[in-house]
Write a protein that holds these residues in place. Structure first.
Motif, PDB file in Angstrom:
ATOM      1  N   CYS A   3      72.653  16.752  75.386  1.00 52.82           N
ATOM      2  CA  CYS A   3      71.999  16.304  76.626  1.00 52.82           C
ATOM      3  C   CYS A   3      71.993  17.423  77.661  1.00 52.82           C
ATOM      4  O   CYS A   3      70.986  17.665  78.325  1.00 52.82           O
ATOM      5  CB  CYS A   3      72.724  15.096  77.218  1.00 52.82           C
ATOM      6  SG  CYS A   3      72.516  13.563  76.321  1.00 52.82           S
ATOM      7  N   ILE A   4      73.105  18.116  77.776  1.00 55.79           N
ATOM      8  CA  ILE A   4      73.229  19.195  78.761  1.00 55.79           C
ATOM      9  C   ILE A   4      72.352  20.388  78.369  1.00 55.79           C
ATOM     10  O   ILE A   4      71.664  20.964  79.205  1.00 55.79           O
ATOM     11  CB  ILE A   4      74.709  19.613  78.921  1.00 55.79           C
ATOM     12  CG1 ILE A   4      75.489  18.450  79.554  1.00 55.79           C
ATOM     13  CG2 ILE A   4      74.830  20.865  79.762  1.00 55.79           C
ATOM     14  CD1 ILE A   4      76.988  18.630  79.516  1.00 55.79           C
ATOM     15  N   LYS A   5      72.336  20.730  77.080  1.00 56.25           N
ATOM     16  CA  LYS A   5      71.521  21.862  76.616  1.00 56.25           C
ATOM     17  C   LYS A   5      70.031  21.622  76.810  1.00 56.25           C
ATOM     18  O   LYS A   5      69.276  22.560  77.029  1.00 56.25           O
ATOM     19  CB  LYS A   5      71.800  22.139  75.133  1.00 56.25           C
ATOM     20  CG  LYS A   5      73.112  22.806  74.885  1.00 56.25           C
ATOM     21  CD  LYS A   5      73.320  23.043  73.413  1.00 56.25           C
ATOM     22  CE  LYS A   5      74.698  23.585  73.141  1.00 56.25           C
ATOM     23  NZ  LYS A   5      74.973  23.704  71.708  1.00 56.25           N
ATOM     24  N   GLN A   6      69.625  20.387  76.705  1.00 58.11           N
ATOM     25  CA  GLN A   6      68.214  20.055  76.869  1.00 58.11           C
ATOM     26  C   GLN A   6      67.763  20.187  78.320  1.00 58.11           C
ATOM     27  O   GLN A   6      66.578  20.115  78.606  1.00 58.11           O
ATOM     28  CB  GLN A   6      67.950  18.618  76.396  1.00 58.11           C
ATOM     29  CG  GLN A   6      68.073  18.428  74.918  1.00 58.11           C
ATOM     30  CD  GLN A   6      66.921  19.041  74.162  1.00 58.11           C
ATOM     31  OE1 GLN A   6      65.805  19.087  74.649  1.00 58.11           O
ATOM     32  NE2 GLN A   6      67.179  19.538  72.972  1.00 58.11           N
ATOM     33  N   GLU A   7      68.723  20.356  79.222  1.00 58.05           N
ATOM     34  CA  GLU A   7      68.445  20.447  80.656  1.00 58.05           C
ATOM     35  C   GLU A   7      67.560  19.293  81.110  1.00 58.05           C
ATOM     36  O   GLU A   7      66.569  19.455  81.797  1.00 58.05           O
ATOM     37  CB  GLU A   7      67.813  21.800  80.996  1.00 58.05           C
ATOM     38  CG  GLU A   7      68.760  22.954  80.779  1.00 58.05           C
ATOM     39  CD  GLU A   7      68.208  24.271  81.268  1.00 58.05           C
ATOM     40  OE1 GLU A   7      67.253  24.269  82.061  1.00 58.05           O
ATOM     41  OE2 GLU A   7      68.743  25.299  80.866  1.00 58.05           O
ATOM     42  N   GLN A  55      68.766  16.703  82.914  1.00 57.30           N
ATOM     43  CA  GLN A  55      69.596  15.991  83.867  1.00 57.30           C
ATOM     44  C   GLN A  55      68.786  15.056  84.763  1.00 57.30           C
ATOM     45  O   GLN A  55      69.282  14.042  85.216  1.00 57.30           O
ATOM     46  CB  GLN A  55      70.399  16.968  84.738  1.00 57.30           C
ATOM     47  CG  GLN A  55      71.531  17.646  84.018  1.00 57.30           C
ATOM     48  CD  GLN A  55      71.085  18.872  83.226  1.00 57.30           C
ATOM     49  OE1 GLN A  55      69.911  19.203  83.182  1.00 57.30           O
ATOM     50  NE2 GLN A  55      72.023  19.534  82.576  1.00 57.30           N
ATOM     51  N   LYS A  56      67.547  15.379  85.062  1.00 60.63           N
ATOM     52  CA  LYS A  56      66.709  14.556  85.929  1.00 60.63           C
ATOM     53  C   LYS A  56      66.064  13.399  85.170  1.00 60.63           C
ATOM     54  O   LYS A  56      65.439  12.541  85.745  1.00 60.63           O
ATOM     55  CB  LYS A  56      65.607  15.401  86.578  1.00 60.63           C
ATOM     56  CG  LYS A  56      66.135  16.580  87.359  1.00 60.63           C
ATOM     57  CD  LYS A  56      66.742  16.136  88.674  1.00 60.63           C
ATOM     58  CE  LYS A  56      67.074  17.372  89.490  1.00 60.63           C
ATOM     59  NZ  LYS A  56      68.283  17.296  90.216  1.00 60.63           N
ATOM     60  N   ASP A  57      66.186  13.397  83.871  1.00 65.40           N
ATOM     61  CA  ASP A  57      65.595  12.374  83.020  1.00 65.40           C
ATOM     62  C   ASP A  57      66.426  11.089  83.110  1.00 65.40           C
ATOM     63  O   ASP A  57      67.600  11.072  82.752  1.00 65.40           O
ATOM     64  CB  ASP A  57      65.564  12.909  81.586  1.00 65.40           C
ATOM     65  CG  ASP A  57      64.842  12.002  80.630  1.00 65.40           C
ATOM     66  OD1 ASP A  57      65.021  10.773  80.712  1.00 65.40           O
ATOM     67  OD2 ASP A  57      64.116  12.536  79.778  1.00 65.40           O
ATOM     68  N   THR A  58      65.824  10.001  83.572  1.00 62.70           N
ATOM     69  CA  THR A  58      66.577   8.756  83.774  1.00 62.70           C
ATOM     70  C   THR A  58      67.076   8.157  82.462  1.00 62.70           C
ATOM     71  O   THR A  58      68.141   7.534  82.442  1.00 62.70           O
ATOM     72  CB  THR A  58      65.736   7.713  84.542  1.00 62.70           C
ATOM     73  OG1 THR A  58      64.519   7.480  83.835  1.00 62.70           O
ATOM     74  CG2 THR A  58      65.428   8.187  85.953  1.00 62.70           C
ATOM     75  N   ASP A  59      66.333   8.332  81.372  1.00 63.25           N
ATOM     76  CA  ASP A  59      66.793   7.836  80.072  1.00 63.25           C
ATOM     77  C   ASP A  59      68.070   8.559  79.658  1.00 63.25           C
ATOM     78  O   ASP A  59      69.051   7.935  79.238  1.00 63.25           O
ATOM     79  CB  ASP A  59      65.729   8.050  78.992  1.00 63.25           C
ATOM     80  CG  ASP A  59      64.453   7.284  79.252  1.00 63.25           C
ATOM     81  OD1 ASP A  59      64.499   6.275  79.983  1.00 63.25           O
ATOM     82  OD2 ASP A  59      63.399   7.701  78.723  1.00 63.25           O
ATOM     83  N   VAL A  60      68.054   9.874  79.780  1.00 65.00           N
ATOM     84  CA  VAL A  60      69.209  10.680  79.411  1.00 65.00           C
ATOM     85  C   VAL A  60      70.383  10.378  80.350  1.00 65.00           C
ATOM     86  O   VAL A  60      71.526  10.286  79.913  1.00 65.00           O
ATOM     87  CB  VAL A  60      68.861  12.187  79.417  1.00 65.00           C
ATOM     88  CG1 VAL A  60      70.090  13.039  79.180  1.00 65.00           C
ATOM     89  CG2 VAL A  60      67.796  12.487  78.372  1.00 65.00           C
ATOM     90  N   GLU A  61      70.101  10.199  81.622  1.00 63.69           N
ATOM     91  CA  GLU A  61      71.164   9.888  82.592  1.00 63.69           C
ATOM     92  C   GLU A  61      71.880   8.596  82.232  1.00 63.69           C
ATOM     93  O   GLU A  61      73.102   8.515  82.340  1.00 63.69           O
ATOM     94  CB  GLU A  61      70.601   9.797  84.016  1.00 63.69           C
ATOM     95  CG  GLU A  61      70.394  11.141  84.664  1.00 63.69           C
ATOM     96  CD  GLU A  61      71.655  11.973  84.748  1.00 63.69           C
ATOM     97  OE1 GLU A  61      72.691  11.463  85.211  1.00 63.69           O
ATOM     98  OE2 GLU A  61      71.613  13.144  84.343  1.00 63.69           O
ATOM     99  N   GLN A  62      71.141   7.594  81.805  1.00 60.71           N
ATOM    100  CA  GLN A  62      71.764   6.327  81.435  1.00 60.71           C
ATOM    101  C   GLN A  62      72.678   6.505  80.231  1.00 60.71           C
ATOM    102  O   GLN A  62      73.794   5.987  80.203  1.00 60.71           O
ATOM    103  CB  GLN A  62      70.692   5.271  81.142  1.00 60.71           C
ATOM    104  CG  GLN A  62      71.265   3.888  81.015  1.00 60.71           C
ATOM    105  CD  GLN A  62      70.195   2.818  81.015  1.00 60.71           C
ATOM    106  OE1 GLN A  62      69.053   3.051  81.402  1.00 60.71           O
ATOM    107  NE2 GLN A  62      70.552   1.630  80.579  1.00 60.71           N
ATOM    108  N   LEU A  63      72.232   7.270  79.240  1.00 55.00           N
ATOM    109  CA  LEU A  63      73.073   7.544  78.075  1.00 55.00           C
ATOM    110  C   LEU A  63      74.272   8.388  78.473  1.00 55.00           C
ATOM    111  O   LEU A  63      75.390   8.136  78.013  1.00 55.00           O
ATOM    112  CB  LEU A  63      72.267   8.239  76.974  1.00 55.00           C
ATOM    113  CG  LEU A  63      73.053   8.626  75.722  1.00 55.00           C
ATOM    114  CD1 LEU A  63      73.636   7.390  75.036  1.00 55.00           C
ATOM    115  CD2 LEU A  63      72.170   9.411  74.764  1.00 55.00           C
ATOM    116  N   LYS A  64      74.066   9.387  79.321  1.00 44.42           N
ATOM    117  CA  LYS A  64      75.169  10.257  79.744  1.00 44.42           C
ATOM    118  C   LYS A  64      76.270   9.464  80.446  1.00 44.42           C
ATOM    119  O   LYS A  64      77.446   9.778  80.289  1.00 44.42           O
ATOM    120  CB  LYS A  64      74.663  11.375  80.647  1.00 44.42           C
ATOM    121  CG  LYS A  64      74.018  12.524  79.876  1.00 44.42           C
ATOM    122  CD  LYS A  64      73.390  13.558  80.772  1.00 44.42           C
ATOM    123  CE  LYS A  64      74.326  14.164  81.764  1.00 44.42           C
ATOM    124  NZ  LYS A  64      73.689  15.179  82.620  1.00 44.42           N
TER     125      LYS A  64
END
Length: 97
Positions: free
Chosen positions: A64-68, A70-79
């Motif tokens: 998740c971090i490597k994909q940069e 961080q502003k993606d709400t889908d990724v934020e929820q998983l993070k």
């Protein structure tokens, strides 16, 4: 929804999550988006229960971090779910409903 619960890596997989701590969930759209973005591997199915141990959680979190994204709400929820598991030094089990 796919509901996530904390479970220690060495703990036996229970039949139901009744004795486990709920920490979050993902709806179908978010889950599919994360698979499309290759954050969640294609071998995980939204309609099936699955389990992630601590090394897998760390790997997904780092991805998740490597994909940069961080502003993606889908990724934020998983993070948020992954971060809670990492902080508690626990694995995760997902129950589909």
């Amino acid at each position: 929804m796919v509901d996530f619960y904390l479970i220690h890596d060495e703990q036996i997989t229970p039949e139901s999550p009744s004795d486990l701590e709920f920490i979050g969930n993902l709806d179908h759209k978010i889950f599919q988006n994360l698979k499309t973005k290759k954050i969640i591997d294609n071998n995980y199915d939204y309609y099936s229960d699955f389990r992630w141990n601590t090394p897998i959680i760390k790997q997904i979190f780092e991805h998740c971090i490597k994909q940069e994204t961080q502003k993606d709400t889908d990724v934020e929820q998983l993070k948020q779910i992954l971060s809670t598991a990492e902080h508690r030094k626990s694995g995760l089990i997902a129950f589909a409903d």
